[in-house]
Design a protein around this motif. Structure first.
Motif, PDB file in Angstrom:
ATOM      1  N   ALA A 136       6.856  -6.036  -6.987  1.00 25.01           N
ATOM      2  CA  ALA A 136       7.234  -4.636  -7.169  1.00 25.01           C
ATOM      3  C   ALA A 136       6.928  -3.818  -5.917  1.00 25.01           C
ATOM      4  O   ALA A 136       7.711  -2.953  -5.524  1.00 25.01           O
ATOM      5  CB  ALA A 136       6.512  -4.050  -8.380  1.00 25.01           C
ATOM      6  N   ARG A 137       5.795  -4.086  -5.270  1.00 21.06           N
ATOM      7  CA  ARG A 137       5.482  -3.392  -4.017  1.00 21.06           C
ATOM      8  C   ARG A 137       6.601  -3.607  -2.993  1.00 21.06           C
ATOM      9  O   ARG A 137       7.063  -2.677  -2.341  1.00 21.06           O
ATOM     10  CB  ARG A 137       4.173  -3.913  -3.434  1.00 21.06           C
ATOM     11  N   LEU A 196       4.685   1.452 -10.083  1.00 17.38           N
ATOM     12  CA  LEU A 196       4.026   0.154  -9.901  1.00 17.38           C
ATOM     13  C   LEU A 196       3.043  -0.135 -11.025  1.00 17.38           C
ATOM     14  O   LEU A 196       2.454  -1.214 -11.056  1.00 17.38           O
ATOM     15  CB  LEU A 196       3.261   0.138  -8.570  1.00 17.38           C
ATOM     16  N   GLU A 197       2.889   0.820 -11.948  1.00 20.02           N
ATOM     17  CA  GLU A 197       1.846   0.664 -12.963  1.00 20.02           C
ATOM     18  C   GLU A 197       2.387   0.098 -14.273  1.00 20.02           C
ATOM     19  O   GLU A 197       2.754  -1.085 -14.348  1.00 20.02           O
ATOM     20  CB  GLU A 197       1.130   1.998 -13.185  1.00 20.02           C
ATOM     21  N   VAL A 251       9.439  12.041  -3.134  1.00 13.72           N
ATOM     22  CA  VAL A 251       9.142  10.714  -3.684  1.00 13.72           C
ATOM     23  C   VAL A 251       7.627  10.553  -3.760  1.00 13.72           C
ATOM     24  O   VAL A 251       6.927  10.714  -2.758  1.00 13.72           O
ATOM     25  CB  VAL A 251       9.759   9.596  -2.817  1.00 13.72           C
ATOM     26  N   MET A 252       7.139  10.243  -4.980  1.00 16.66           N
ATOM     27  CA  MET A 252       5.707  10.042  -5.208  1.00 16.66           C
ATOM     28  C   MET A 252       5.524   8.803  -6.084  1.00 16.66           C
ATOM     29  O   MET A 252       5.546   8.901  -7.311  1.00 16.66           O
ATOM     30  CB  MET A 252       5.070  11.253  -5.893  1.00 16.66           C
ATOM     31  N   PRO A 253       5.365   7.616  -5.498  1.00 15.63           N
ATOM     32  CA  PRO A 253       5.188   6.420  -6.318  1.00 15.63           C
ATOM     33  C   PRO A 253       3.966   6.526  -7.224  1.00 15.63           C
ATOM     34  O   PRO A 253       2.973   7.164  -6.863  1.00 15.63           O
ATOM     35  CB  PRO A 253       4.992   5.308  -5.275  1.00 15.63           C
ATOM     36  N   ARG A 254       4.072   5.914  -8.408  1.00 12.11           N
ATOM     37  CA  ARG A 254       2.879   5.808  -9.259  1.00 12.11           C
ATOM     38  C   ARG A 254       2.227   4.466  -8.977  1.00 12.11           C
ATOM     39  O   ARG A 254       2.860   3.415  -9.113  1.00 12.11           O
ATOM     40  CB  ARG A 254       3.208   5.929 -10.743  1.00 12.11           C
ATOM     41  N   VAL A 255       0.958   4.513  -8.618  1.00  6.05           N
ATOM     42  CA  VAL A 255       0.212   3.301  -8.289  1.00  6.05           C
ATOM     43  C   VAL A 255      -0.763   2.986  -9.406  1.00  6.05           C
ATOM     44  O   VAL A 255      -1.059   3.817 -10.262  1.00  6.05           O
ATOM     45  CB  VAL A 255      -0.531   3.458  -6.945  1.00  6.05           C
TER      46      VAL A 255
END
Length: 361
Positions: free
Chosen positions: A111-112, A99-100, A129-133
């Motif tokens: 995107a969210r 997301l960054e 799974v580890m989203p980048r915020v």
């Protein structure tokens, strides 16, 4: 071992090396039942000279190897679906919906929503799974976390963390997400991106936060912060001091230092060279931006077959010496003492952990 042979067939893979090695060598270093047998046979103080204090097991959902972490733009449903449908043999260790930096400012909300829709398919792969915020300074981080962290997500990667206060803000947002989901406190992990001069100066205090399992070095943003030309940001040697600083801080905090992505995704030779440099510096994994980078990164950050065999021989030699009351010995003309033994034992434990992950998947 037969299961391992069926599931791991790529040349150079650590899992295959382990399978081949254990056909001709004793497997006790990798088998908890065999370890229990050795303790019963020799007593709990067997090889007591070599016992070292171990870090408590992490409660994080993100436990496991962090060799290759695969980025995917959070605003691209097509790319997210492509990652979810990779052949099993090509899975990375962690999937990072982003997301960054890969999402323009005017597409953050979209995107969210796109990532939210993709998460069930990503989780179905069995890959963490580890989203980048977005980082704390953007004002978007808390809402990012509350919007996309759901059951099955094992934590988040967070851009541009510069100090203790930043990582504490991440901690607070993850605590709020855990309360919403009914998860145990501390279940969700964090991988902060350290990519500014201030971040490098405060790297140890960032890495010391209880949620941190790894720390990522961002060369492009670090170069931007120092006003370096793009060519310097993309030259591994130019940023050696910053990389070394992060590696030392991460190891001191007992978390995994992770190198950022290699942007020339069609240049496998260059990628392999950068992986080798990172591995020799002390990095434990690297981010990928294209599926073709997954295999070279995973292989580069897996123990080589010859290193596994040497480590097993060292462990055998030292444990034999310990039975004679000695804390050192020699092997092939090389002096072996407690630090060498400890390093080899740790390598075998890493291989065992990676092998268990392969068998479970």
């Amino acid at each position: 071992i037969c299961m391992l042979h069926r599931n791991v067939s790529r040349p150079g893979c650590a899992g295959q090396a382990l399978a081949q090695m254990t056909l001709s060598m004793k497997i006790r270093a990798f088998n908890p039942l065999c370890i229990a047998y050795q303790k019963a046979k020799h007593g709990s103080n067997h090889a007591s000279f070599f016992t070292t204090e171990k870090k408590a097991q992490s409660p994080h959902l993100a436990s496991g190897p962090l060799r290759c972490l695969m980025f995917c733009p959070g605003n691209s449903a097509k790319m997210l679906a492509k990652i979810a449908n990779l052949p099993k043999a090509q899975y990375p260790d962690v999937i990072i919906p982003d997301l960054e930096d890969s999402v323009p400012p005017n597409e953050k909300q979209q995107a969210r929503e796109t990532v939210q829709e993709a998460i069930p398919a990503l989780l179905a792969t069995g890959v963490r799974v580890m989203p980048r915020v977005n980082g704390p300074a953007t004002g978007l981080m808390h809402e990012d976390i509350m919007s996309i962290v759901e059951r099955g997500i094992c934590g988040v990667s967070v851009g541009k963390i510069e100090c203790r206060e930043d990582i504490e803000a991440v901690d607070a947002s993850l605590s709020a997400a855990e309360q919403r989901l009914g998860l145990q406190d501390g279940s969700l992990a964090a991988i902060p991106w350290i990519e500014t001069a201030k971040g490098i100066v405060h790297a140890y205090e960032i890495c010391s936060n209880k949620r941190v399992i790894g720390a990522a070095f961002g060369a492009e943003d670090y170069g931007k912060d120092l006003m370096l030309p793009s060519s310097a940001s993309r030259d591994f040697e130019s940023l050696r001091f910053a990389r070394n600083s992060l590696v030392i801080a991460a190891h001191a905090a007992k978390v995994s230092p992770l190198d950022g992505s290699y942007v020339f995704f069609r240049n496998e030779e260059g990628l392999v060279d950068e992986v080798q440099k990172g591995q020799s510096m002390g990095f434990k994994g690297k981010f990928a931006i294209h599926p073709s980078q997954i295999r070279p990164i995973q292989e580069g950050y897996s123990p080589a077959k010859e290193d596994i065999i040497w480590a097993q021989r060292v462990v055998d030699a030292m444990e034999a010496a310990s039975m004679e009351g000695r804390a050192s010995t020699s092997l092939d003309g090389v002096m072996i003492d407690v630090p060498v033994y400890s390093r080899c034992k740790a390598l075998l434990q890493t291989v065992a952990s990676q092998t268990n992950m392969l068998l479970l998947n």
